[in-house]
Design an enzyme around this catalytic site. Structure first.
Site, PDB file in Angstrom:
ATOM      1  N   ARG B 294     -69.450 -20.222 104.044  1.00 59.66           N
ATOM      2  CA  ARG B 294     -70.323 -21.514 103.365  1.00 59.66           C
ATOM      3  C   ARG B 294     -69.469 -22.318 102.974  1.00 59.66           C
ATOM      4  O   ARG B 294     -69.673 -23.740 103.007  1.00 59.66           O
ATOM      5  CB  ARG B 294     -71.004 -20.745 102.382  1.00 59.66           C
ATOM      6  CG  ARG B 294     -72.064 -19.771 103.036  1.00 59.66           C
ATOM      7  CD  ARG B 294     -73.139 -19.316 102.254  1.00 59.66           C
ATOM      8  NE  ARG B 294     -74.266 -18.623 102.762  1.00 59.66           N
ATOM      9  CZ  ARG B 294     -75.259 -18.098 102.483  1.00 59.66           C
ATOM     10  NH1 ARG B 294     -75.462 -17.774 101.243  1.00 59.66           N
ATOM     11  NH2 ARG B 294     -76.233 -17.712 103.271  1.00 59.66           N
ATOM     12  N   TYR B 434     -77.451 -24.475 109.064  1.00 60.32           N
ATOM     13  CA  TYR B 434     -76.870 -23.183 109.413  1.00 60.32           C
ATOM     14  C   TYR B 434     -76.117 -22.518 108.423  1.00 60.32           C
ATOM     15  O   TYR B 434     -75.766 -23.181 107.209  1.00 60.32           O
ATOM     16  CB  TYR B 434     -76.289 -23.416 110.629  1.00 60.32           C
ATOM     17  CG  TYR B 434     -74.983 -24.329 111.061  1.00 60.32           C
ATOM     18  CD1 TYR B 434     -74.351 -24.722 109.890  1.00 60.32           C
ATOM     19  CD2 TYR B 434     -74.643 -24.599 112.197  1.00 60.32           C
ATOM     20  CE1 TYR B 434     -73.065 -25.433 110.328  1.00 60.32           C
ATOM     21  CE2 TYR B 434     -73.419 -25.210 112.552  1.00 60.32           C
ATOM     22  CZ  TYR B 434     -72.810 -25.674 111.567  1.00 60.32           C
ATOM     23  OH  TYR B 434     -71.642 -26.611 111.953  1.00 60.32           O
ATOM     24  N   GLU B 435     -75.976 -21.209 108.390  1.00 63.13           N
ATOM     25  CA  GLU B 435     -75.140 -20.659 107.438  1.00 63.13           C
ATOM     26  C   GLU B 435     -76.217 -20.480 106.352  1.00 63.13           C
ATOM     27  O   GLU B 435     -75.446 -20.521 105.040  1.00 63.13           O
ATOM     28  CB  GLU B 435     -73.843 -21.232 107.138  1.00 63.13           C
ATOM     29  CG  GLU B 435     -72.776 -20.342 106.608  1.00 63.13           C
ATOM     30  CD  GLU B 435     -72.564 -19.018 107.416  1.00 63.13           C
ATOM     31  OE1 GLU B 435     -72.334 -19.117 108.716  1.00 63.13           O
ATOM     32  OE2 GLU B 435     -72.212 -18.176 106.975  1.00 63.13           O
ATOM     33  N   GLY B 436     -77.280 -20.234 106.407  1.00 65.17           N
ATOM     34  CA  GLY B 436     -78.388 -20.252 105.344  1.00 65.17           C
ATOM     35  C   GLY B 436     -78.627 -21.692 104.812  1.00 65.17           C
ATOM     36  O   GLY B 436     -78.051 -22.481 104.531  1.00 65.17           O
ATOM     37  N   GLN B 441     -79.642 -21.514  99.884  1.00 67.49           N
ATOM     38  CA  GLN B 441     -78.622 -21.745  99.045  1.00 67.49           C
ATOM     39  C   GLN B 441     -78.998 -21.856  97.502  1.00 67.49           C
ATOM     40  O   GLN B 441     -78.440 -21.196  96.651  1.00 67.49           O
ATOM     41  CB  GLN B 441     -77.761 -22.832  99.664  1.00 67.49           C
ATOM     42  CG  GLN B 441     -77.242 -22.984 100.747  1.00 67.49           C
ATOM     43  CD  GLN B 441     -76.189 -21.874 101.097  1.00 67.49           C
ATOM     44  OE1 GLN B 441     -75.521 -21.455 100.269  1.00 67.49           O
ATOM     45  NE2 GLN B 441     -76.424 -21.320 102.261  1.00 67.49           N
TER      46      GLN B 441
END
Lengths: 593, 593
Positions: B294, B434-436, B441
């Site tokens: 992240r 992306y990546e959450g 978050q």
């Protein structure tokens, strides 16, 4: 594939219950009764939904093509344009003397939103023609009007605006394009123009270009610029299409969005042009139609947000992901819909409260233009001139932001083109740039409009809020607390910012200009706050009067409350930024960056 | 065509004068002296500037192609990837036992920024490989590590992460992909995964897919998910490439940006997979590398803003348009450069103050990860776990916004693809997803991290600010007033928001969750405020100590002052929004929208 459903109910609410169009003294308004409005919105809505929406993604994917000097629009555009013309949709608010329907702009503006939501790139062909129509209507000779306007009202011929050159956009005084007088009252136009939307295409038999150029020997700078009519095909005495003019397209641009509308590099190589209005006063001629044109771009901003919001909302109801932390909502499925999650809800409320507020704000602006045009009301003109940069700048900035938020609801599906959410954002992006980039709108607002007529119009605006507040206060505690109090706070912040400019701007103009963008945004928030207060008031009244559609009015009030409690308070932040002055902005030497 | 020049001077300033890397007790940090850092940044910078930057626009225009099941990267990517590998840039912070260079993450992170600014889509091939490397390094058996890691460190083999399925992204417990145990300790993996970045390409001889799947009979939901190594080509005992595995690409997505990186739909049809780590603990295995991954996405966010800013700055100096209202600056030309105008300056300062603050914030985060990994410092781990969603969410949101602002400086030229500004925005957009997705978050921050270990880490964060303030105060009035005072106000707002969540969140979790996004943003502002205070302090010290480069330090202080006076005060707005609670957000019934 995204869908679109025209927000006719909300438009009717604004026109009938908020602006109360039948009750005004504006000529022509009485004719537009509830049934008539419904018919216009429903029929334009059908055309939008059935014909334009399905072409939106095709226009994006296929784009316009350029081959051997000829521009072709995406598949289906030609047929759709014929339908648009056949339905009489191209001349809604145009002068009946030239075949228009003479409807108020407030109605035409709602239709513009519908068409723009359905297919922004497509609707621009008509929109630009309307701009050129307005310029010729306001400044053309009787002969010019007779020659061009009927065909432009019907969109048999379309129009364009040619301002920008490679080296100058905002600063038009720098332009090179030359106009040389010929014997026959015409001019020889030579130069290159860029970023010409709808500069060429296959939708019409002729294109009437309006071109800014400098007549030889004209004063330097902006005061030497004149406006010319330069048709793609010259028009014979009898009105028939004549010979091809020396205007050509040398390239169409690859761009971020609005692929369905060709952005052309236009070359004028000794093209025949006809002076429109007075020599050297071309810019003034352009400015007379600025309010309308900029209002149209503001509409585009929130129209894209509207359609993006509609799709995000549907997706948030259909997509099952995670569980409501306060308790399962959808026990028969393995997950709850996205809409149960507070942060998705925040996102949706942000969009909804913006779009509905923006719609009311814009229709109010259109209403003021009608009042000016039909009643010659100079106060209305002054007020809408003040509000125009806010409508254009604030609504396109926020409209784009809302498209990005709508895209976010889709997660990864928002990023791939298949779902169409990327297109809404990419298309909406241009509205922040063209028709005067938003920084220029802020400059226009703070540098010109605030002090226009001795500050009369901005004082009028504050007075309007004060009067609304004072007459409405004391009848309904909830309304006072949730709507009037935040409106007063926002208005107070805005006034403080205007005062700051007055006190400091004379000594150091940069103190005003460095805060101009923030001022435009806080002004926008206060305007939407005012519209929400007016909409809430109308909704409370409807409920008090026992309206049937309780859910509609309660939802309206709840949406407004979101805006008042979560958006309007940002005026304080903008004020803090403004009051920090020019110093933090200008401290660094250009060379030291 | 946009250009890029690595901001090595600023990076060195942060590493050496703000984080003071040589003075820390972290093993390995002493070796990275000033010359070494300069060498790494300069050499990686050359590769970025000369090899990756020129391919950025080609990657966007040509994109990846998919034909007969085979994915090909854009022209030039293969040769560039060979150069990247040959220079040893793929294993900077990897374990020397497997061929890595063992450098601290704080150094590798600076290089990641450089590569990402130069060509985000290209740098993702390496970035994803690094993510897969980390997972295998943390959870693999000795044999697995020996088999895969050396080739992945060198990027002879690349890696991917396979999480998302068509019906589930965030809610991975819903996944369908099945793992069936086979006789030989392997599993049969069957299912479909979507949005797999670098899922196939022609840059490497093998691709090591990490795939989340459910072993038959596993517990329901998220607790039944396991992680598997599924190579594109099976690897023989001797390490040589063996037979083709039953994994294939059925489609690559058309998307808004990062066209140079193929986003694949992956089909696993009885593919052979090997369990990585423990059964049913796949998600935990993924989480162990989450902070790093992240942080990497946060870097992408501001890296695009950095390169967009560089180009906007150049354009603002070169483009002549209008005159400085306070007096002509460029009398020899018909107009002054854009940069004289206060609103252009505001725009540039917004970008500059964000990017430099974001860089310091991220490198501080990387520094904390090093501290955890190399000193087993659990406080550092707790703190960086708290900051990670802020780094990812805030920096990618703002990074995208800054790309949009940079694009705006170009006016119409920003909208056409030729100038490259659109690509920066379109590429940066994915980092918010992306990546959450950033809403996740915010949820992670407020729902998990705030209360982690009894709230110890957030209290540690506030204590850190308090201590910094109290030790620094009283030496320099300007510094106190311009930096410490605003930092204290911002920190106070953030504390008030955290308190609001504690007081109300237990009764109604929605009161916390409805404010989560605002909290993430105000946290980000306070972090950047802290970094600016630290950078200003270091700059004042350098000036006091008679540093040569006075302009650099004065510019740094002026940039920080902009942030403190014009960005940090937005914490008050976020607090007001948060304190309005869940009610305005949740008031409308889902069906009534």
């Amino acid at each position: 594939m995204p869908s679109y459903s025209p927000p006719t109910k909300d438009m009717k609410f604004i026109l009938e219950s908020v602006l109360r169009v039948y009750e005004t003294d504006i000529p022509g308004y009485k004719d537009i009764d509830s049934d008539f409005i419904a018919a216009v919105l429903n029929e334009s809505g059908k055309l939008a939904q059935n014909v334009m929406t399905p072409l939106n993604s095709i226009g994006d994917t296929d784009g316009c093509t350029y081959e051997n000097g000829v521009v072709r629009t995406p598949k289906g555009f030609k047929e759709a344009f014929e339908e648009l013309k056949a339905g009489g949709w191209t001349g809604l608010d145009c002068d009946p003397d030239y075949g228009g329907q003479g409807l108020p702009i407030v109605v035409a503006s709602a239709v513009t939103e519908i068409f723009s939501s359905a297919n922004m790139a497509f609707s621009m062909y008509q929109g630009l023609t309307h701009g050129a129509y307005s310029a010729i209507h306001a400044h053309g000779s009787a002969e010019q009007k007779q020659k061009y306007l009927p065909k432009m009202v019907s969109c048999e011929w379309t129009g364009t605006m040619n301002l920008t050159e490679p080296h100058c956009g905002t600063d038009l005084g720098l332009m090179y394009t030359k106009a040389t007088p010929q014997d026959n009252d015409s001019y020889d136009i030579t130069g290159q123009k860029i970023f010409i939307s709808a500069g060429d295409h296959d939708l019409a038999e002729n294109i009437i270009h309006l071109v800014l150029a400098k007549i030889e020997g004209a004063p330097k700078g902006i005061k030497g610029v004149s406006l010319f009519i330069v048709p793609k095909f010259l028009v014979n005495e009898d009105g028939a299409i004549g010979q091809r003019n020396f205007v050509s397209v040398s390239k169409i641009e690859e761009k971020m969005g609005i692929h369905g509308n060709a952005t052309c590099v236009m070359n004028y190589d000794g093209a025949t042009g006809y002076l429109l209005g007075e020599a050297h006063k071309g810019l003034r001629a352009m400015f007379t139609m600025m309010n309308e044109a900029r209002l149209g771009v503001g509409v585009q901003g929130y129209a894209q947000a509207e359609v993006a919001y509609q799709n995000a909302l549907e997706y948030s109801k259909a997509r099952l992901q995670g569980r409501d932390v306060t308790g399962v909502k959808n026990p028969s499925d393995p997950a709850d819909p996205l809409i149960v999650h507070p942060d998705i809800r925040r996102n949706l409320m942000e969009q909804k409260s913006f779009v509905e507020g923006a719609r009311a704000f814009t229709l109010w602006g259109a209403n003021l233009i009608d009042r000016h045009q039909r009643l010659n009301d100079s106060d209305a003109d002054g007020l809408v001139s003040l509000l125009t940069p806010v409508i254009k700048g604030f609504l396109t900035d926020k409209g784009f932001d809302m498209c990005i938020q709508a895209q976010q609801v889709y997660g990864g599906h928002g990023y791939i083109e298949e779902w169409g959410m990327s297109q809404f954002a990419r298309d909406a992006r241009i509205a922040m740039i063209y028709e005067g980039a938003n920084g220029i709108q802020a400059l226009d607002l703070v540098g010109r409009k605030l002090s226009q007529d001795g500050g009369k119009h901005v004082m009028g605006f504050f007075e309007l809020i004060r009067e609304f507040s004072s007459t409405q206060k004391g009848h309904n505690d909830t309304f006072d607390k949730q709507f009037l109090d935040p409106l007063e706070r926002g208005s107070k912040d805005l006034k403080a910012a205007a005062l700051y400019f007055m006190k400091n701007g004379l000594k150091n103009p940069n103190d005003a200009l460095a805060g101009s963008y923030d001022f435009m945004h806080m002004f926008g928030h206060v305007c939407l706050g005012l519209m929400w207060a007016r909409m809430a008031k109308a909704s409370f009244e409807a409920l008090d009067n026992g309206a049937d559609d309780i859910v509609f009015y309660e939802t309206k009030i709840a949406t407004g409350r979101y805006y008042m409690s979560r958006q309007l308070p940002s005026t304080a932040m903008h004020l803090a930024r403004i009051e920090s002055g020019a110093d933090p902005v200008m401290a660094i030497n250009a060379a030291s960056f």
